[in-house]
Scaffold this active site. Structure first.
Site, short mmCIF file in Angstrom:
data_model
loop_
_atom_site.label_atom_id
_atom_site.label_comp_id
_atom_site.label_asym_id
_atom_site.label_seq_id
_atom_site.Cartn_x
_atom_site.Cartn_y
_atom_site.Cartn_z
N GLY A 1 27.63 -21.45 21.16
CA GLY A 1 28.10 -22.16 19.96
C GLY A 1 29.39 -22.94 20.17
O GLY A 1 29.87 -23.59 19.24
N ASP B 1 23.84 -22.05 22.00
CA ASP B 1 23.87 -20.84 22.83
C ASP B 1 25.12 -20.05 22.43
O ASP B 1 25.10 -19.27 21.47
CB ASP B 1 23.87 -21.29 24.30
CG ASP B 1 23.81 -20.14 25.29
OD1 ASP B 1 24.18 -19.02 24.94
OD2 ASP B 1 23.41 -20.36 26.45
N ILE C 1 20.00 -27.01 21.71
CA ILE C 1 20.20 -25.54 21.72
C ILE C 1 21.61 -25.18 21.32
O ILE C 1 22.57 -25.89 21.67
CB ILE C 1 19.84 -24.95 23.11
CG1 ILE C 1 19.91 -23.42 23.09
CG2 ILE C 1 20.69 -25.54 24.23
CD1 ILE C 1 19.18 -22.75 24.25
O1 PRP Z 1 26.29 -23.40 22.53
P1 PRP Z 1 26.83 -23.73 23.87
O2 PRP Z 1 26.92 -22.51 24.77
O3 PRP Z 1 28.11 -24.50 23.83
O4 PRP Z 1 25.73 -24.62 24.62
C1 PRP Z 1 24.96 -25.59 23.98
C2 PRP Z 1 25.09 -26.94 24.66
O5 PRP Z 1 24.70 -26.86 26.03
C3 PRP Z 1 23.83 -27.94 26.33
O6 PRP Z 1 24.54 -29.09 26.66
P2 PRP Z 1 25.07 -29.42 28.13
O7 PRP Z 1 26.55 -29.21 28.17
O8 PRP Z 1 24.24 -28.67 29.13
O9 PRP Z 1 24.79 -30.97 28.24
P3 PRP Z 1 23.37 -31.74 28.18
O10 PRP Z 1 23.09 -32.01 26.72
O11 PRP Z 1 23.61 -32.99 28.94
O12 PRP Z 1 22.32 -30.85 28.79
C4 PRP Z 1 23.09 -28.17 25.03
O13 PRP Z 1 22.57 -29.49 24.96
C5 PRP Z 1 24.16 -27.92 23.99
O14 PRP Z 1 24.85 -29.12 23.65
N1 GUN Z 2 18.94 -26.30 29.18
C1 GUN Z 2 19.71 -25.38 28.63
N2 GUN Z 2 20.94 -25.73 28.21
C2 GUN Z 2 21.70 -24.75 27.69
N3 GUN Z 2 22.95 -24.82 27.20
C3 GUN Z 2 23.28 -23.58 26.82
N4 GUN Z 2 22.29 -22.71 27.05
C4 GUN Z 2 21.28 -23.42 27.58
C5 GUN Z 2 19.97 -23.07 28.03
O1 GUN Z 2 19.49 -21.91 27.99
N5 GUN Z 2 19.25 -24.10 28.55
#
Ligand code: PRP
Ligand code: GUN
Length: 183
Positions: free
Chosen positions: A111, A109, A107
């Site tokens: 960025g 989000d 995802i």
């Molecule tokens: O665009 P952003 O707002 O920066 O968010 C996006 C990031 O958030 C989540 O990672 P997370 O830090 O939760 O780690 P994970 O992959 O272990 O879930 C996801 O896998 C993305 O890498």
């Molecule tokens: N699982 C999960 N990770 C995120 N990282 C940023 N946004 C999201 C979200 O909506 N779900």
């Protein structure tokens, strides 16, 4: 973390994308990626651990020569709000130099995560940087970048499944769900 808590989270959520839609969208994305870079011998980097499911579904569709590796950084750490501190656990290898690099994540989000990855990869001498995400969240805030390839645009809610966690649970779901009130 425990089983009851996982079930509580699931009960306070609803499906927003079916498993069939996920499959179809990944197939379409693979076709777009093939058109764009099948001649480039790209280095494909998967962002652990959220991109594990997306990567496993997409890679077999990319039936052209490529190199595969992974990176790991996190800023949400099992919470539903991103912190300002980006934690690199596995940084890109030196082999990004002079390569076309495609980064896969679950995802995009705000960025911030993908922008940090892009900056690091370009600073290490990559020739070109592209990103592919299973979903992009539609938010009001300006983002530092947009994905080059995207499966779904999702609403501004916390989503999970297909590799994405909710409070550490449910990365294993074949669908994409969103938390509802009381989760
Ligand atoms: O665009 P952003 O707002 O920066 O968010 C996006 C990031 O958030 C989540 O990672 P997370 O830090 O939760 O780690 P994970 O992959 O272990 O879930 C996801 O896998 C993305 O890498
Ligand atoms: N699982 C999960 N990770 C995120 N990282 C940023 N946004 C999201 C979200 O909506 N779900």
């Amino acid at each position: 973390m425990n089983r009851e808590e996982a079930l509580h989270v699931f009960r306070h959520s609803e499906e927003i994308v079916s498993a069939a839609e996920v499959n179809a969208s990944i197939g379409r994305m693979a076709q777009a990626i093939r058109t764009e870079m099948s001649e480039d011998f790209p280095l494909v980097l998967s962002v652990m651990g959220g991109a594990a499911v997306f990567t496993g579904m997409l890679l077999p569709h990319l039936d052209f020569p490529l190199e595969f590796d992974y990176i790991h950084l996190t800023r949400y750490r099992n919470t539903t709000k991103g912190g300002s501190e980006m934690q690199w656990r596995v940084a890109p290898a030196e082999s990004v130099k002079d390569r076309v690099v495609l980064v896969l994540d679950d995802i995009l989000d705000e960025g911030e995560t993908m922008a940090a990855i892009r900056d690091r990869i370009l600073a290490m001498g990559a020739k070109r940087f592209l990103s592919a995400v299973l979903c992009e969240k539609l938010i009001q805030k300006d983002k530092p970048l947009r994905p080059d390839f995207c499966g779904f645009q999702v609403p501004d809610r916390y989503v999970f499944g297909c590799g994405m966690d909710a409070k550490g649970y449910w990365r294993n779901l074949p669908t994409i769900r969103a938390l509802t009130d009381g989760a």
